[in-house]
Design an enzyme around this catalytic site. Structure first.
Site: not given
Ligand SMILES: *Cc1c(COP(=O)(O)O)cnc(C)c1O
Length: 395
Positions: A152, A196, A200, A225
């Site tokens: 991300h 991650e 995403s 993440d």
């Molecule tokens: C959405 C997302 C974020 C950011 O999170 P927010 O709380 O929306 O700022 C971080 N990492 C990934 C992989 C995401 O999909």
């Protein structure tokens, strides 16, 4: 008495110093984005109830929300937020190290840490802000950061702010990661691997057990993440640094890190995006806490988005979904926009994802399933994609 500050005379817009070249820059850049079908525009969208969404006159079923369990409009979550709003007010009033550390934040942190099997947790203003603070608190100029190429934007931003040497490894390619570690690890004091749990934009999962094995071998620290895993795809290995967001499955707003007590204590002093920003509003934390309780109490709800995603991939002949996120690859950005528009005309909101969010040539529809969707809605979307000739080229 000091002289009053004289009123500034009204200056016409065009006379702002430097404004002409500034606007020329903005217009030129926008024209370039337009030419490549990469300009982004805000569209007013009213969400709810459930997966319904309204854009102007269009009543749509949304497959573009990250509200995987439908908790953002769950009456219990709303009630928890409302009660906190009424009792504690709209905002935190200060940073958490001053007076913004409301007890509801501590309660949420304790619950998050227990959920992840960690000693402690720290809530940040958002997931993006969490990574912007966590990574530079752990790595600096002498250090090495290895980051999955499809990570991300906020993982890359955190790595850039840190000043560490940053290398990308090919997406989920454990051999490439091993090659980079073996060639480069010895030249750096500390090493950090960023990935991650569920990617995403692709919906696939990282080979975490293998990554953690390499991390042990090369004395590297792994940050996962978990923005799209929490509450929906939780099986498998846990990293020493588990961060995520309160804004997806938990239906609220904010970010978090779960880790050892020592790491959390370090972040409390050193993560700049924690120290120098106002605390999360208590109502957001209270809503997230109630949502996390529901996640834990209702496992059948948590299993539903993945089951619906698998129903969809089976219908379209795509590889079986690994998460509630399914990419339908299109290729070109204009084609992805056209397919999204055709679906919208049929009553489905499925947003096109274009570069630079995804690599050039991989524009796609990103389909996200929620526990709030019905089987009929999923089947109708699959049929619409088949009618439009999409899907088979995906994976
Ligand atoms: C959405 C997302 C974020 C950011 O999170 P927010 O709380 O929306 O700022 C971080 N990492 C990934 C992989 C995401 O999909």
């Amino acid at each position: 008495m000091p002289d009053p500050i004289p009123d500034t005379p009204d200056i016409p817009q065009t006379a702002d110093p430097g404004a002409a070249s500034l606007d020329a820059f903005a217009r030129g850049t926008l024209a370039d984005l337009d030419a490549r079908a990469l300009r982004r525009r805000l569209v007013e969208t009213a969400r709810g109830p459930g997966p319904a969404a309204r854009r102007g006159e269009h009543a749509l079923i949304s497959f573009s929300c990250n509200d995987y369990l439908g908790l953002s409009d769950d009456p219990r979550v709303i009630a928890a937020g409302q009660e906190a709003l009424a009792r504690y007010g709209a905002g935190a009033g200060a940073s958490r190290l001053v007076t913004g550390n409301h007890p509801v934040l501590s309660a949420l942190e304790a619950r998050l840490a227990a959920h992840k099997g960690k000693a402690a947790a720290l809530v940040f203003g958002s997931g993006y802000m969490a990574n912007l603070g966590i990574v530079p608190a752990l790595a600096g100029a002498k250090d090495l950061i290895l980051i999955d190429a499809l990570g991300h934007s906020c993982l890359f931003a955190g790595a850039q702010v840190s000043g560490a040497t940053m290398l990308r490894f090919r997406h989920n390619d454990i051999d490439h990661l091993r090659d980079l570690l073996s060639a480069r690890r010895a030249r750096h004091a500390r090493a950090l691997i960023l990935t991650e749990r569920v990617f995403s934009m692709d919906g696939d999962r990282a080979p975490l057990a293998a990554i953690l094995g390499l991390a042990a071998e090369y004395d590297a620290w792994t940050l996962v993440d978990d923005a799209h895993g929490l509450g929906v795809v939780e099986a498998g290995a846990r990293a020493p640094l588990e961060m995520g967001t309160l804004s997806k499955t938990l239906g609220s707003y904010g970010g978090y890190l779960c880790a050892s007590q020592a790491v959390i204590d370090l972040m409390t002093s050193r993560a700049r995006s924690f120290v120098y920003t106002t605390g999360l509003p208590p109502a957001s934390a209270a809503a997230a806490l109630r949502a996390l309780e529901i996640v834990e109490a209702e496992p059948e709800r948590a299993a539903r988005p993945l089951a619906l995603a698998r129903r969809f991939t089976a219908r379209l002949g795509l590889a079986q979904a690994q998460s509630p996120i399914v990419p339908v690859l299109v290729g070109g950005a204009p084609e992805a926009l056209a397919l999204s528009a055709a679906l919208e005309a049929r009553g489905f909101l499925v947003v096109a994802i274009r570069p630079p969010t995804v690599p050039a040539g991989t524009a796609r529809l990103r389909v996200a399933f929620s526990a709030a969707h019905t089987e009929d809605q999923v089947d109708a979307l699959a049929q619409a994609l088949i009618d439009l000739g999409a899907g088979q080229a995906g994976r």
